[in-house]
Design a protein around this motif. Sequence first.
Motif, PDB file in Angstrom:
ATOM      1  N   PHE A 105     -34.942  -3.910  12.800  1.00 49.21           N
ATOM      2  CA  PHE A 105     -34.484  -2.987  11.879  1.00 49.21           C
ATOM      3  C   PHE A 105     -35.131  -1.642  12.434  1.00 49.21           C
ATOM      4  O   PHE A 105     -35.987  -1.665  13.051  1.00 49.21           O
ATOM      5  CB  PHE A 105     -35.038  -3.288  10.287  1.00 49.21           C
ATOM      6  N   PHE A 106     -34.527  -0.641  11.697  1.00 49.62           N
ATOM      7  CA  PHE A 106     -34.778   0.722  12.461  1.00 49.62           C
ATOM      8  C   PHE A 106     -35.622   1.520  11.270  1.00 49.62           C
ATOM      9  O   PHE A 106     -35.099   1.371   9.822  1.00 49.62           O
ATOM     10  CB  PHE A 106     -33.696   1.472  12.932  1.00 49.62           C
ATOM     11  N   VAL A 107     -36.418   2.244  11.699  1.00 49.31           N
ATOM     12  CA  VAL A 107     -36.956   3.347  10.548  1.00 49.31           C
ATOM     13  C   VAL A 107     -37.059   4.719  11.264  1.00 49.31           C
ATOM     14  O   VAL A 107     -37.559   4.960  12.580  1.00 49.31           O
ATOM     15  CB  VAL A 107     -38.531   2.669  10.320  1.00 49.31           C
ATOM     16  N   TYR A 108     -36.530   5.560  10.438  1.00 46.99           N
ATOM     17  CA  TYR A 108     -36.613   7.050  10.942  1.00 46.99           C
ATOM     18  C   TYR A 108     -37.285   7.848   9.647  1.00 46.99           C
ATOM     19  O   TYR A 108     -37.052   7.838   8.763  1.00 46.99           O
ATOM     20  CB  TYR A 108     -35.011   7.592  10.965  1.00 46.99           C
ATOM     21  N   LEU A 109     -38.356   8.766  10.039  1.00 49.41           N
ATOM     22  CA  LEU A 109     -39.159   9.095   9.301  1.00 49.41           C
ATOM     23  C   LEU A 109     -39.344  10.877   9.868  1.00 49.41           C
ATOM     24  O   LEU A 109     -39.661  11.097  10.924  1.00 49.41           O
ATOM     25  CB  LEU A 109     -40.587   8.730   9.219  1.00 49.41           C
ATOM     26  N   GLU A 141     -39.892  14.562   4.374  1.00 47.53           N
ATOM     27  CA  GLU A 141     -38.411  15.090   4.034  1.00 47.53           C
ATOM     28  C   GLU A 141     -37.415  14.061   3.826  1.00 47.53           C
ATOM     29  O   GLU A 141     -36.582  14.003   3.004  1.00 47.53           O
ATOM     30  CB  GLU A 141     -38.073  16.107   5.202  1.00 47.53           C
ATOM     31  N   PHE A 142     -37.522  12.909   4.640  1.00 47.76           N
ATOM     32  CA  PHE A 142     -36.432  11.893   4.629  1.00 47.76           C
ATOM     33  C   PHE A 142     -37.268  10.615   5.289  1.00 47.76           C
ATOM     34  O   PHE A 142     -37.744  10.717   6.392  1.00 47.76           O
ATOM     35  CB  PHE A 142     -35.373  12.385   5.507  1.00 47.76           C
ATOM     36  N   LEU A 143     -36.737   9.415   4.634  1.00 46.11           N
ATOM     37  CA  LEU A 143     -37.443   8.314   5.401  1.00 46.11           C
ATOM     38  C   LEU A 143     -35.956   7.251   5.356  1.00 46.11           C
ATOM     39  O   LEU A 143     -35.395   6.930   4.172  1.00 46.11           O
ATOM     40  CB  LEU A 143     -38.362   7.616   4.525  1.00 46.11           C
ATOM     41  N   GLU A 144     -35.468   6.893   6.501  1.00 43.07           N
ATOM     42  CA  GLU A 144     -34.416   5.974   6.515  1.00 43.07           C
ATOM     43  C   GLU A 144     -34.809   4.783   7.189  1.00 43.07           C
ATOM     44  O   GLU A 144     -35.657   4.537   7.954  1.00 43.07           O
ATOM     45  CB  GLU A 144     -33.256   6.520   7.509  1.00 43.07           C
ATOM     46  N   ILE A 145     -34.313   3.608   6.352  1.00 36.54           N
ATOM     47  CA  ILE A 145     -34.628   2.164   6.775  1.00 36.54           C
ATOM     48  C   ILE A 145     -33.277   1.458   7.012  1.00 36.54           C
ATOM     49  O   ILE A 145     -32.534   1.473   5.965  1.00 36.54           O
ATOM     50  CB  ILE A 145     -35.558   1.481   5.972  1.00 36.54           C
ATOM     51  N   ALA A 146     -33.012   1.110   8.149  1.00 33.23           N
ATOM     52  CA  ALA A 146     -31.666   0.336   8.370  1.00 33.23           C
ATOM     53  C   ALA A 146     -31.766  -1.050   8.882  1.00 33.23           C
ATOM     54  O   ALA A 146     -32.336  -1.020  10.173  1.00 33.23           O
ATOM     55  CB  ALA A 146     -30.583   1.150   8.992  1.00 33.23           C
ATOM     56  N   PRO A 147     -31.223  -2.200   8.586  1.00 29.81           N
ATOM     57  CA  PRO A 147     -30.454  -2.201   7.417  1.00 29.81           C
ATOM     58  C   PRO A 147     -31.363  -2.268   6.235  1.00 29.81           C
ATOM     59  O   PRO A 147     -32.489  -2.802   6.228  1.00 29.81           O
ATOM     60  CB  PRO A 147     -29.458  -3.429   7.496  1.00 29.81           C
ATOM     61  N   THR A 148     -31.040  -1.942   5.103  1.00 28.60           N
ATOM     62  CA  THR A 148     -31.668  -2.140   3.933  1.00 28.60           C
ATOM     63  C   THR A 148     -30.858  -2.851   2.811  1.00 28.60           C
ATOM     64  O   THR A 148     -29.699  -2.350   2.561  1.00 28.60           O
ATOM     65  CB  THR A 148     -32.079  -0.815   2.974  1.00 28.60           C
TER      66      THR A 148
END
Length: 92
Positions: free
Chosen positions: A43-47, A28-35
């Motif tokens: 760095f952080f990954v939210y799946l 549904e969504f993949l957030e990678i920060a910072p990009t």
Amino acid sequence: MVRRDIVRGHNDATYDIVPKQDQLFNVEFLEIAPTPIIADRVFFVYLRGYLPESTNTLALYDKGLVDATLTVSGSVIYPDGRYEDPRSLTIP
């Protein structure tokens, strides 16, 4: 020209070896920060995703999901043009 399916969210990810329509896990969504990711920094990954509702416990067993894994691959391209070959991480 090869069509690249982009993964939804704030990231540079694309579906690769297994096409989007053939994935057993719907992202549904993949957030990678910072990009873009900064070298030598945390760095952080939210799946977020799901298995389709039509998939029941028996179907999961039949499809081999009992031993399913998540494989994530990445590579590096530095600002000066140098690069590192892709590496993969497989999580049970």
